[in-house]
Design an enzyme around this catalytic site. Structure first.
Site: not given
Ligand SMILES: NC(=O)c1ccc[n+]([C@@H]2O[C@H](COP(=O)([O-])OP(=O)(O)OC[C@H]3O[C@@H](n4cnc5c(N)ncnc54)[C@H](OP(=O)(O)O)[C@@H]3O)[C@@H](O)[C@H]2O)c1
Length: 338
Positions: A127, A249
């Site tokens: 990710c 993130h």
């Protein structure tokens, strides 16, 4: 065309189902798989009420595209069987990412790699790497990326449902005594997922320790960047940090190139890149990225220590572009004949 989602009850698997529905994925039929714990649960979908099947005793015959997101062990064990039964597997775990005969694809960055899949398996990147590649890819095409210093600020949903539960539980436990958070003496709220408390805290360690003191998350940033950008010589210095954020993130990165790159050139390359929004008037944060498909890039600056490079901040929803959305986009490329 029959689609399967494996790990359908998890944080990523649920998001996959939402995205498949939102985007009108061209499937005539859907099968859902998870562990024996969830087997028998019924899920409402546009294809009807679908019963979750136990992966361990399932027969993959008839599946055309399988989106796997049930952890590396399950992928290693079951993805080859799905592929042998005729499915194209898009695997969200790290099990096959670095295998030379498995393409590693960030949709809208290296789509061309999808069609070269001798094992019938396509890997979805990590990710953090995924979100960063959405900005690094266009800049690499512009001037050839030579080095990357990247520090991630990774949300707890990167550790699945358990990570989110731990943040909420620790936040509730620690907020009872706010003075102890200012002056010390806080009571350890107990941790299952992380090595240190994540509530009201930052942990400069994401993943598991591996070689040379780096974590596996950090090595993924090194190795996957090189594979996706097809440039094994890129020098990457990674640090992965876990922060008390539910979803999204962020990565602060310094990029250097084969030739000096001006701010205007970088701005133009990023502003026209698909799946990316360049924010110059507002500061993009994880809260802005949660629940949206585009990756946000901001804080664009020319390097000052050694001119010619670019400093930037990227933030993306790790469950969507960082995982589920990208897997669905790869599935769409396959469904369209890639
Ligand atoms: N979260 C992220 O940001 C992110 C990003 C990129 C990649 N990934 C990767 O995606 C995968 C799933 O992550 P997640 O965050 O969705 O985890 P999660 O919320 O813990 O969900 C795990 C899923 O896997 C299933 N599962 C677990 N053990 C199983 C077994 N023995 N047999 C069959 N199914 C089993 C679970 O089913 P039950 O509900 O029945 O237990 C659940 O559906 C992992 O490989 C992870 O590394 C996650």
């Amino acid at each position: 065309m029959r689609l399967a989602i494996v790990g359908a009850t998890g944080a990523v698997g649920r998001t996959m189902l939402e995205i498949v529905v939102e985007r009108g994925f061209p499937a005539d039929d859907l099968r859902l798989f998870a562990s024996e714990r969830s087997a028998g649960t019924k899920v409402d979908t546009p294809w009807g009420k679908i019963e979750v099947e136990d992966l361990a005793v399932s027969d993959p015959a008839g599946v055309d595209i399988a989106l796997f997101s049930a952890g590396g062990d399950r992928s290693r064990r079951f993805a080859p069987a799905f592929a042998a039964a005729g499915a194209v597997v898009v695997d969200n775990s790290s099990a096959f990412r670095m295998e030379p005969d498995v393409p590693l694809v960030v949709a809208q960055v290296n789509d061309h790699a999808v069609s070269d899949r001798p094992r019938g398996i396509i890997a979805n990147p990590n990710c953090t790497t995924m979100d960063l590649m959405m900005a690094a890819g266009p800049l690499h095409r512009l001037a050839g990326l030579s080095s990357l210093v990247a520090t991630s600020y990774q949300s707890v949903s990167g550790s699945g449902m358990r990570g989110m539960d731990e943040l909420l539980r620790q936040t509730d436990a620690l907020r009872v005594d706010p003075e102890s958070l200012q002056k010390g003496g806080w009571e350890d709220p107990g941790a299952e997922v992380y090595k240190r408390p994540i509530g009201f805290n930052v942990i400069p360690f994401a993943g598991n320790e591996t070689d040379l003191g780096y974590t596996d998350e950090e090595w993924k940033l090194v190795n996957e960047t090189r594979k996706i950008l097809e440039s094994p010589s890129i020098r990457v210095e990674p640090t992965c940090v876990r922060v008390p954020v539910m979803v999204g993130h962020g990565i602060a990165a310094t990029l250097r190139f084969d030739r000096p790159v001006s701010l205007d050139e970088a701005r133009a390359a990023l502003a026209s890149a698909p799946g990316l929004q360049l924010w110059e008037d507002r500061i993009p944060t994880p809260l802005d990225s949660a629940g949206i498909d585009d990756v946000l890039v901001g804080r664009l600056r020319a390097t000052i220590g050694e001119p010619g490079g670019i400093n930037l901040w990227v933030v993306g929803d790790n469950l969507r572009k960082g995982a589920a959305l990208n897997a669905v986009q790869i599935g769409e490329l396959v469904a369209a004949g890639a």
